[in-house]
Design an enzyme around this catalytic site. Structure first.
Site, mmCIF file in Angstrom:
data_model
loop_
_atom_site.group_PDB
_atom_site.id
_atom_site.type_symbol
_atom_site.label_atom_id
_atom_site.label_comp_id
_atom_site.label_asym_id
_atom_site.label_seq_id
_atom_site.Cartn_x
_atom_site.Cartn_y
_atom_site.Cartn_z
ATOM 1 N N ASP A 61 8.135 -5.149 10.037
ATOM 2 C CA ASP A 61 9.163 -5.080 10.792
ATOM 3 C C ASP A 61 9.390 -6.641 11.689
ATOM 4 O O ASP A 61 10.257 -6.665 12.526
ATOM 5 C CB ASP A 61 8.778 -4.065 12.037
ATOM 6 N N ASP A 121 0.856 -1.069 0.030
ATOM 7 C CA ASP A 121 -0.045 -0.063 -0.009
ATOM 8 C C ASP A 121 0.763 1.456 0.292
ATOM 9 O O ASP A 121 0.455 2.383 0.364
ATOM 10 C CB ASP A 121 -0.994 -0.033 1.179
ATOM 11 N N ASP A 131 3.968 -8.618 9.947
ATOM 12 C CA ASP A 131 4.078 -7.303 9.666
ATOM 13 C C ASP A 131 5.322 -6.802 9.115
ATOM 14 O O ASP A 131 6.350 -7.690 9.308
ATOM 15 C CB ASP A 131 3.727 -6.283 11.001
ATOM 16 N N ASP A 161 -7.124 -7.458 14.023
ATOM 17 C CA ASP A 161 -6.677 -8.664 14.462
ATOM 18 C C ASP A 161 -7.389 -9.177 15.718
ATOM 19 O O ASP A 161 -7.955 -10.213 15.755
ATOM 20 C CB ASP A 161 -5.233 -8.588 14.683
#
Length: 494
Positions: A157, A100, A155, A247
């Site tokens: 990281d 994105d 994610d 989540d």
């Protein structure tokens, strides 16, 4: 008459928070004890028989790895590299980078993906025309173009271990298992006291989750370093973009629909913690806003569920723990007027204050134990240093209570879906913070001086019951204001 009404309301709020805090601490101690027994049993099993990846009885099913990213140029290449090192039957693994981004992340992701495509790895970069729904919308877009029966999500990281899928997929031989969560470690844990605090706080949560999982109690799990069964996601309606904690929302719906979950703390992915107070502040506001919204959104479903009393109490404790943290800030705001509204010589007030501080002490010890075990912290410190660090650790929860209170108020006024990504190490000083960050900073300044005034008034009135709370508030907020000042200097000279 009006003073009496205010006095009654203030005492009612105080006792409500104390009673809920009592329930929360008791249930957390229970989960901690279960976690300790579980870890000891697993350690004994590992000592007796070495643990090796076991192939699922039906073979390895097709898995799609979903990597939702947005403007993550500092970490995107290492994420793709780590995921492409995963050990899994080649024909059964698909990797989708859900991009994105509006910066150079897109080019970096495509270059890295092309290199691995040339090496025969099934990896694609998917883009969509807009960012509708933020992360939740990105995940929905990704699964529409996937072929996996299971989804592993990371994610930007995160760095999963190479054997992540080999160690997690055998769990899904149980057809009722809808999803599982794995452990999370932190590369920059020792960067500063702020990062160490975060590692301990989330390590404590992970350690307690071991007990909740073992006992079959409700848990609030992360949306990264996890695996979902596609059939479970479809059965509960998929991700919702109506909340910024998509989540947790999906996890609640899965548990209310009687899907099992598993927690594998020993399978650990590495992550990066926010290193600046601004990034931490915005992350926790978003979490608080989403968690409080999700709690009220699903409260009706929880109370309509038939479950044993202990499981219901754990469900209440888990779902509303963020509201409890936010309510601590309400006590801070009440501390000054309470000097004039309460009779501090009354036995009920003295016993109530004593109970609150005893609970806070027990909770602090419980947190310190769970945090050291959950964050794998085994360093040797002197007793004095350990006590002082534990006090500072507890004090930092009070600014965090303000962030959750601020987020809860925004949720109350209908701000559910506003999303600001958390900057990662390397781009935190380059990221422009939203106005909410400034508002929370002003709130920190106000709360520090407000609590300082409450201390002075209490000493002048000889009302010592609430002095420890307000002194600790001043310590906690002084730390975050100091870090804000240091961050400002760093930005000005950067």
């Amino acid at each position: 008459m009006l003073v009496s009404i205010f006095s009654f309301l203030a005492q009612a709020i105080f006792w409500l928070v104390v009673c809920y805090f009592f329930l929360y601490v008791g249930l957390e101690l229970r989960a901690l004890l279960i976690s300790r027994k579980t870890e000891r049993r697993k350690l004994a099993q590992l000592t007796a028989i070495p643990a090796l990846p076991v192939q699922p009885p039906a073979g390895y099913p097709p898995v799609t790895v979903l990597l939702p990213v947005c403007n993550e140029s500092a970490v995107i290449e290492r994420l793709i590299h780590a995921v492409c090192q995963m050990q899994y039957p080649a024909g059964q693994l698909e990797i989708l980078v859900l991009d994105d981004s509006t910066d150079q992340t897109s080019a970096l992701a495509q270059q890295a993906a092309s290199r691995y495509q040339a090496a025969g790895i099934d990896i694609r970069v998917l883009r969509r025309p807009d960012r509708n729904g933020f992360k939740a919308g990105n995940l929905i877009h990704g699964i529409e173009q996937s072929r996996g029966e299971f989804f592993a999500i990371f994610d930007a990281d995160f760095l999963p271990p190479a054997d992540f899928l080999l160690r997690t997929m055998p769990c899904f031989s149980d057809p009722e298992l809808g999803f599982l969560q794995t452990g999370i470690g932190y590369e920059n844990r020792d960067h500063s006291f702020l990062t160490r605090f975060q590692a301990m706080e989330m390590g404590h949560q992970q350690y307690v989750t071991v007990g909740l999982s073992e006992d079959g109690d409700m848990a609030s799990l992360s949306g990264s370093s996890c695996v979902w069964r596609k059939r479970c996601i479809e059965a509960v309606g998929g991700w919702s973009d109506a909340t910024v904690t998509e989540d947790v929302d999906l996890g609640y719906r899965a548990q209310f629909s009687h899907w099992k979950y598993a927690y594998l703390r020993d399978v650990m992915s590495m992550s990066i913690l926010p290193e600046t107070i601004s990034a931490f502040r915005m992350q926790r506001e978003r979490w608080g806003r989403g968690l409080i919204h999700s709690a009220f959104k699903h409260a009706g479903a929880m109370f309509h569920q038939r479950m044993p009393l202990m499981r219901r109490l754990h469900a209440i404790s888990t779902m509303f723990s963020s509201l409890l943290l936010a309510s601590i800030h309400v006590l801070v705001l009440l501390s000054l007027p309470l000097n004039y509204l309460l009779n501090f010589e009354a036995a009920s007030v003295q016993w109530g204050a004593l109970l609150f501080f005893v609970l806070a002490g027990v909770w602090g010890i419980d947190n310190a134990i769970g945090a050291s075990k959950g964050a794998w912290i085994n360093d040797k410190r002197s007793l004095g240093r350990m006590v002082w660090d534990s006090y500072l650790y507890i004090a930092l929860f009070l600014p965090m209570a303000w962030y959750y209170f601020f987020g809860g108020c925004r949720a109350l006024f209908g701000v559910y879906g506003e999303f600001h990504r958390t900057p990662k190490a390397g781009d935190e000083h380059r990221t422009k913070m939203p106005r909410a960050n400034t508002a929370m900073l002003l709130g920190e300044i106000f709360t520090f001086f407000y609590s300082l005034a409450a201390v002075l008034v209490a000493l002048d009135e000889d009302n010592f019951c609430l002095v420890p709370l307000n002194v600790t508030v001043c310590v906690g907020f002084a730390m975050v204001l100091y870090w804000s000042w240091k961050e400002r200097l760093s930005r000005d000279h950067g």
